[in-house]
Design a protein around this motif. Sequence first.
Motif, PDB file in Angstrom:
ATOM      1  N   ALA A 136       0.942  -1.355  -0.107  1.00  0.00           N
ATOM      2  CA  ALA A 136       0.097   0.337  -0.325  1.00  0.00           C
ATOM      3  C   ALA A 136       0.591   1.107  -0.307  1.00  0.00           C
ATOM      4  N   ILE A 137       1.860   1.356   0.622  1.00  0.00           N
ATOM      5  CA  ILE A 137       3.169   2.244   0.714  1.00  0.00           C
ATOM      6  C   ILE A 137       3.472   2.443  -0.934  1.00  0.00           C
ATOM      7  N   GLY A 138       3.987   1.679  -1.390  1.00  0.00           N
ATOM      8  CA  GLY A 138       4.666   1.956  -2.470  1.00  0.00           C
ATOM      9  C   GLY A 138       3.426   1.931  -3.797  1.00  0.00           C
ATOM     10  N   SER A 145       2.590  10.414  -3.532  1.00  0.00           N
ATOM     11  CA  SER A 145       3.311  11.229  -3.164  1.00  0.00           C
ATOM     12  C   SER A 145       5.049  11.964  -4.255  1.00  0.00           C
ATOM     13  N   THR A 146       5.279  10.239  -4.981  1.00  0.00           N
ATOM     14  CA  THR A 146       6.118  10.650  -6.607  1.00  0.00           C
ATOM     15  C   THR A 146       5.569  11.829  -6.867  1.00  0.00           C
ATOM     16  N   PRO A 147       4.779  11.439  -8.213  1.00  0.00           N
ATOM     17  CA  PRO A 147       4.046  13.229  -8.647  1.00  0.00           C
ATOM     18  C   PRO A 147       3.554  13.828  -7.569  1.00  0.00           C
ATOM     19  N   ALA A 148       3.037  14.038  -6.761  1.00  0.00           N
ATOM     20  CA  ALA A 148       3.746  15.323  -6.024  1.00  0.00           C
ATOM     21  C   ALA A 148       4.737  15.764  -5.566  1.00  0.00           C
ATOM     22  N   ALA A 149       5.985  14.967  -5.215  1.00  0.00           N
ATOM     23  CA  ALA A 149       7.111  15.634  -4.759  1.00  0.00           C
ATOM     24  C   ALA A 149       7.862  16.273  -6.608  1.00  0.00           C
ATOM     25  N   ARG A 150       6.940  15.618  -7.816  1.00  0.00           N
ATOM     26  CA  ARG A 150       7.962  16.046  -8.585  1.00  0.00           C
ATOM     27  C   ARG A 150       7.755  17.639  -8.997  1.00  0.00           C
ATOM     28  N   ARG A 151       5.877  17.916  -8.701  1.00  0.00           N
ATOM     29  CA  ARG A 151       4.894  19.523  -8.895  1.00  0.00           C
ATOM     30  C   ARG A 151       5.748  19.811  -8.431  1.00  0.00           C
ATOM     31  N   ALA A 152       6.450  19.425  -6.465  1.00  0.00           N
ATOM     32  CA  ALA A 152       7.209  20.405  -5.838  1.00  0.00           C
ATOM     33  C   ALA A 152       8.202  20.957  -5.952  1.00  0.00           C
ATOM     34  N   ASP A 188       9.910   5.899 -11.519  1.00  0.00           N
ATOM     35  CA  ASP A 188       8.933   5.533 -11.043  1.00  0.00           C
ATOM     36  C   ASP A 188       8.494   4.325 -10.425  1.00  0.00           C
ATOM     37  N   GLU A 189       9.015   3.560 -10.210  1.00  0.00           N
ATOM     38  CA  GLU A 189       9.790   2.179  -9.717  1.00  0.00           C
ATOM     39  C   GLU A 189       9.589   2.338  -7.925  1.00  0.00           C
ATOM     40  N   LEU A 242      -0.270  -6.807  -3.293  1.00  0.00           N
ATOM     41  CA  LEU A 242       0.855  -7.163  -3.441  1.00  0.00           C
ATOM     42  C   LEU A 242       1.546  -7.337  -4.729  1.00  0.00           C
ATOM     43  N   VAL A 243       0.608  -8.465  -5.890  1.00  0.00           N
ATOM     44  CA  VAL A 243       0.275  -8.707  -7.212  1.00  0.00           C
ATOM     45  C   VAL A 243       0.779  -7.003  -7.982  1.00  0.00           C
ATOM     46  N   ALA A 244      -0.139  -5.672  -7.474  1.00  0.00           N
ATOM     47  CA  ALA A 244      -0.122  -4.626  -8.417  1.00  0.00           C
ATOM     48  C   ALA A 244       1.495  -3.925  -7.745  1.00  0.00           C
ATOM     49  N   CYS A 245       2.182  -4.034  -6.622  1.00  0.00           N
ATOM     50  CA  CYS A 245       3.040  -3.141  -6.757  1.00  0.00           C
ATOM     51  C   CYS A 245       4.455  -4.048  -6.477  1.00  0.00           C
ATOM     52  N   LEU A 246       4.349  -4.843  -6.567  1.00  0.00           N
ATOM     53  CA  LEU A 246       5.598  -5.789  -7.166  1.00  0.00           C
ATOM     54  C   LEU A 246       5.769  -5.269  -8.522  1.00  0.00           C
ATOM     55  N   GLY A 247       4.077  -5.708  -9.275  1.00  0.00           N
ATOM     56  CA  GLY A 247       4.194  -5.584 -10.512  1.00  0.00           C
ATOM     57  C   GLY A 247       5.265  -4.452 -11.037  1.00  0.00           C
ATOM     58  N   LEU A 248       4.700  -2.677 -10.535  1.00  0.00           N
ATOM     59  CA  LEU A 248       5.491  -1.401 -10.495  1.00  0.00           C
ATOM     60  C   LEU A 248       6.579  -1.501 -10.590  1.00  0.00           C
ATOM     61  N   THR A 249       7.160  -3.125  -9.547  1.00  0.00           N
ATOM     62  CA  THR A 249       8.325  -2.490  -9.226  1.00  0.00           C
ATOM     63  C   THR A 249       9.802  -2.641 -10.476  1.00  0.00           C
ATOM     64  N   LYS A 250       8.729  -3.475 -11.042  1.00  0.00           N
ATOM     65  CA  LYS A 250       9.219  -3.878 -12.580  1.00  0.00           C
ATOM     66  C   LYS A 250      11.153  -4.595 -12.067  1.00  0.00           C
TER      67      LYS A 250
END
Length: 264
Positions: A136-138, A145-152, A188-189, A242-250
């Motif tokens: 969930a954190i990932g 949070s990462t898109p928000a950090a990019r904008r900031a 993005d990971e 778990l599957v969604a986050c693992l998939g995003l890690t590439k």
Amino acid sequence: MHSSLLERWLQGATICLLVARPFTPGVAQALHGQGAIYVVLWLLLVVAWLALRLRNGDVRLHFAAVDVAVLLLFAWHTIAGCIACWQASPRPALNALWQWIAMAASYLLVRQLFKYPRAGRTLVVVMIGVATAMAAIGLEQYFISTPAARRAYDATKDDVDALYSMTGQWLPPGSPERKRYEDRLGSDEPAATFALTNSLAGFLAPWLVVLAGIGVVHLQRSGGCERPGRCGTVLVASAVALVACLGLTKSRSGYLATLIGLGL
């Protein structure tokens, strides 16, 4: 205090350390020795467990054939670490060696304290919850949070003082620190609380395999839960996260480990 009660306290302390460690952000642990407090706590728990066993006059160890392979891995790494302390970079090698010794201590405690089915199931349920929280954190990092950090960052990158106020880091233009920060923002990971996205994948993969095994058993024995519908919903929700986050890690190594684990 009764021995069984003391053992339950040791079980609780072991679970607390296993839960707390993934939630402790870790960067450059081998170089700077971060996480040393966990090494000390694991060793203290092993000493307490040994003292309890000696007090009871029972020094038998619960081991199976697979434990031999795990212990050989720890022994191999210990020998390599000792050699590296003399011939390579002593400080990082010594820090990494103690991290592995702590991991061996945690493995020993889990094998001895959770050898009975009820205790083992308790530990598995807790760790699946931790893995789901990490996923969930990932996912939150990837989508929020990462898109928000990019904008900031885009809004403050020309003002070094404002950038320092936002990040807590001094990032002058053209500096290696600025380059590393930009590289992290450009990735993005998700990494959750880990230093590397591969580390997150390595944590999620085994618990996804365990979750899949529980799901298979649940399908075969629908009477295994008092409320099969609710139990199945929890299994599916955790598996999706778990599957969604693992998939995003590439992480190709994470994918391969999961496939091998599922096959076995």
